[in-house]
Design a protein around this motif. Structure first.
Motif: not given
Length: 356
Positions: A149-168
């Motif tokens: 919010v402070e840096y003006g990116q309050e519309d960001a999209i967050l890939r939370l835990g991206w590619e979680f299906n990869l065991g690495t």
């Protein structure tokens, strides 16, 4: 006047009154408070058309470099809409306070899509998805939301835990309840920050495979805004990659076509994810997609493959798939392989034709 004539006149008058009333009703419709005697028919959900006529919004990964993103857009001859980036993630501080990325994109109009770690990678830290599901790490994500919010990116999209299906990845889930509970903790915490209500969350497995059922870890429609899929031109299916020695143009194309069928039609391939997203009334995203030259490693990438670019364009352009945004992974990862279009001239020309 006879009784029969009176009855006739009254009947005519009644017909006129009904006709007038019907006309007025048709013009004005029922009032908001009127009880029509039945529930209104449900209306089909509509998806807003993209701002331009070129289909899904286009993005790119060029590391944390606004200059490189601008150069990519100049080459395409169009504005880049979305930027993919990843914060460093060795510690909770790096996850909560990614100041390098926040400052880099602060003055630009791109919509930022961040890869957001669920756990730090420092193996000396004793962390777990189970502890996250209990809310023990919420303060870090609250801090991140306040920073966005402070840096003006309050519309960001967050890939939370991206590619979680990869065991690495350290956040590769074991227990379903831990992953889902933790995801919901993060989403609820970040959305509760004043000004951060517009943050969106992209549930983002990697494409393909026939065994690992990522859908078991879907957090629920109220906690997901996009069903994201990372897609690369790689395959371990028979008669695909690596190319055999002395494989001519016809041989390469035949193998590329079989590789695409693996990408699209495998049990958890692109077709599956398009249908899964539709069942949950979510748009599809392609936060990472690209060619992959793996000649320095195992050879299981298609390299310069215009056929893959063509088929990806068809998938992205097909309204049935409801692709909201897509981003090419324009980067050379060194020993892990090369995705740069500039290294693959035939594919580069097809990409520019379709996406420029």
């Amino acid at each position: 006047m006879s009784r029969s004539r009176v009855v006739s006149l009254l009947a005519v008058l009644l017909v006129v009154i009904v006709a007038v009333a019907a006309t007025v009703y048709g013009l004005l419709g029922p009032s908001d408070s009127e009880n029509t005697g039945s529930e209104p028919e449900p209306q089909a959900a509509t998806t807003a058309a993209p701002a331009d006529d070129r289909g899904a919004r286009i993005g790119v990964f060029r590391s944390t470099s606004p200059e490189e993103v601008q150069a990519f857009g100049d080459w395409l001859g169009r504005d880049v809409d979305y930027v993919i980036d990843f914060s460093r993630r060795s510690s909770w501080d790096e996850i909560a306070n990614p100041y390098d990325q926040l400052r880099a994109w602060q003055e630009h109009d791109y919509r930022i899509v961040y890869g957001l770690a669920m756990l730090p990678e420092d193996k000396n830290l004793k962390v777990s998805l189970a502890a996250g599901a209990e809310g023990k790490y919420n303060r870090h994500y609250r801090q991140l939301a306040e920073n966005l919010v402070e840096y003006g990116q309050e519309d960001a999209i967050l890939r939370l835990g991206w590619e979680f299906n990869l065991g690495t990845w350290r956040w590769h889930p074991g227990e379903r309840e831990d992953f889902i509970g933790y995801w919901r903790q993060v989403v609820t915490t970040m959305r509760s920050v004043p000004g951060a209500e517009g943050l969106e969350f992209d549930w983002n497995p990697s494409n393909g495979g026939n065994r690992y059922d990522s859908t078991r870890f879907y957090p629920g429609d109220g906690f997901v805004d996009y069903v994201g899929v990372d897609v690369y031109d790689i395959s371990w299916a028979k008669k695909t990659y690596p190319y055999p020695a002395e494989c001519d143009a016809d041989c390469r194309l035949a193998r590329q076509k079989r590789a695409w069928q693996d990408t699209y039609n495998s049990k958890y391939g692109l077709k599956f994810w398009s249908q899964f997203a539709a069942r949950h009334d979510k748009p599809v995203s392609l936060p990472e997609w690209g060619l992959w030259d793996r000649t320095l490693t195992d050879g299981h990438g298609g390299g310069d493959n215009p056929y893959f670019i063509q088929r990806m364009h068809e998938f992205i352009d097909d309204p049935v798939n409801n692709v909201a945004y897509q981003a090419y992974f324009q980067y050379d990862v060194g020993d892990s392989g090369n995705h740069l279009l500039s290294s693959m001239p035939d594919s580069q020309a097809v990409f520019l034709e379709h996406f420029g």
